[in-house]
Design a protein around this motif. Structure first.
Motif, PDB file in Angstrom:
ATOM      1  N   ARG A 189      -4.159-121.098  66.317  1.00 39.25           N
ATOM      2  CA  ARG A 189      -3.877-122.155  65.348  1.00 39.25           C
ATOM      3  C   ARG A 189      -3.330-123.398  66.044  1.00 39.25           C
ATOM      4  O   ARG A 189      -3.702-124.527  65.717  1.00 39.25           O
ATOM      5  CB  ARG A 189      -2.877-121.657  64.305  1.00 39.25           C
ATOM      6  N   VAL A 340     -10.839-117.730  63.245  1.00 38.42           N
ATOM      7  CA  VAL A 340      -9.384-117.669  63.368  1.00 38.42           C
ATOM      8  C   VAL A 340      -8.978-116.293  63.890  1.00 38.42           C
ATOM      9  O   VAL A 340      -8.186-116.163  64.815  1.00 38.42           O
ATOM     10  CB  VAL A 340      -8.706-117.962  62.012  1.00 38.42           C
ATOM     11  N   GLY A 362     -11.876-117.301  58.871  1.00 36.18           N
ATOM     12  CA  GLY A 362     -12.246-118.602  59.409  1.00 36.18           C
ATOM     13  C   GLY A 362     -13.534-119.110  58.794  1.00 36.18           C
ATOM     14  O   GLY A 362     -13.961-118.649  57.728  1.00 36.18           O
TER      15      GLY A 362
END
Length: 404
Positions: A189, A340, A362
């Protein structure tokens, strides 16, 4: 281990309050972290008295909480905040004193209660070492997680201020701290924000990232080197039972911590270590740990002695008679742009028993995911089913919660 006067006053205040409630060396204290704003002060106060502390995880179900407390048998349960005091309390015990009652992560099954000595963690801190740059250390998660509690105590051991935050905010990591204890999903992130914000890259004061809880893939490592060239990435591998097992600094893979012995038996890692836990608590009684123990992680050791962790034996998918390590597939798919995180599991199939299924957090392109699987995995390990989700289930420390 206490860094400044304010923390010192709160910790000694906690010790005095605990002593007034009958806590002595060898006692056990439980902190109800849902109702205790200052977990760290209570923890340090209990340690001053030579007592071992359990930090109650707020997300436990009533059944889990009841089972953990039945095994830990705490003498006292505390909540609220201790009152600071200028009157010091002498420290009891030594390096062999039990100071922490961690639990297994709860990623599968019922949490178990372990016992750890001061020495097992102080030797772990020494293996990581001190930070090369003075400044606050970001610890962006609940102290009910042993990973973040470890980060906070490591910062204090290193003589730095732990900057405790209930959640991770990438901008804070760039602007306010020189070091951070993160899990790989948090690092991903942070780097995603830095890709979009060249101004943050230029002003970033972060110089050390300590990353644990899961494998840091090569793609993520390369991205960190590119976006944060002045920042050292330290990856460690360990478990609640063994503390630190191996550390990676720079190139060359994970290397075992000095003094830690490993043995690979039928693909599974066994450990003998001075950093290991003392045993499990069962109904208040200690079940001592064996000399060699395992948490069933599957590993490989290459010709240079570097350790490659393939994943937990229980995180295997049986597809048509072939066993596929979920974490091996996950590490390949995490490299895809827009991912992600990813969790791989098995879903039922009428003839194969189960098929490899990737649940992706994601917004990647499906064609990119399939291309990565083709280039990085043999045919039998490639996902047959794909599921997209906004958020994967996680434990308090940010690890994937496979049981959900």
């Amino acid at each position: 281990m206490i860094a400044d006067g304010t923390m010192l006053a709160r910790a000694h205040g906690a010790a005095r309050e605990l002593a007034a409630r009958g806590v002595v060396e060898g006692a056990r204290v439980a902190i109800d972290s849902a109702d205790a704003p200052d977990v760290l002060a209570w923890f340090l106060g209990a340690d001053l008295l030579g007592a071992a502390t359990l930090v109650i995880e707020p997300s436990w179900t009533p059944r889990e909480r009841e089972a953990v407390l039945a095994d830990a048998r705490p003498d006292v349960v505390v909540s609220g905040s201790p009152r600071p005091t200028a009157e010091s309390v002498p420290r009891a015990g030594d390096e062999d004193t039990d100071f922490y009652l961690p639990t297994t992560s709860g990623s599968s099954g019922r949490p178990k209660v372990l016992t750890r000595t001061r020495g097992s963690w102080s030797r772990s801190f020494a293996a990581l070492g001190r930070f090369p740059h003075a400044g606050p250390v970001l610890v962006p998660g609940p102290l009910s997680s042993s990973l973040f509690l470890f980060g906070a105590l490591h910062a204090l051991w290193a003589g730095q201020e732990p900057r405790l935050r209930p959640r991770f905010e990438p901008e804070t990591a760039c602007a306010e701290v020189t070091a951070a204890h993160l899990v790989p999903a948090m690092l991903a992130r942070l780097l995603a924000v830095l890709e979009r914000r060249p101004d943050l890259r230029e002003s970033c004061v972060l110089r050390t990232v300590v990353c644990g809880g899961a494998h840091v893939g090569e793609e993520l490592r390369a991205q960190c080197s590119r976006l944060l060239p002045r920042t050292e990435l330290i990856e460690y591998y360990g478990s609640a039972e063994h503390s630190l097992i191996a550390i990676r600094r720079g190139e060359g893979g994970l290397r075992t911590v000095p003094g830690v012995e490993i043995d690979v038996r039928e693909g599974a890692l066994w450990v003998r270590s001075p950093l290991s836990f003392r045993g499990y608590l069962r109904r208040g009684a200690l079940d001592p740990a064996p000399e060699w123990s395992t948490v069933d992680d599957l590993v490989r050791v290459d010709d240079t002695g570097a350790l490659e962790v393939l994943g937990r034996a229980g995180a295997m998918v049986s597809c048509g008679g072939k066993l596929v390590a979920a974490e091996e597939v996950e590490s390949v798919l995490r490299r895809v742009q827009g991912v992600v995180d990813v969790l791989v599991t098995g879903t039922p199939h009428p003839t194969l028993g189960s098929v490899v299924t990737a649940i992706v957090e994601g917004s990647p392109e499906l064609r990119d995911l399939r291309a990565a699987a083709r280039s990085g995995l043999e045919p039998g390990k490639r996902p047959r089913r794909w599921v997209m989700t906004d958020a994967l289930p996680r434990t308090a420390s940010g690890k994937l919660r496979r049981s959900l």
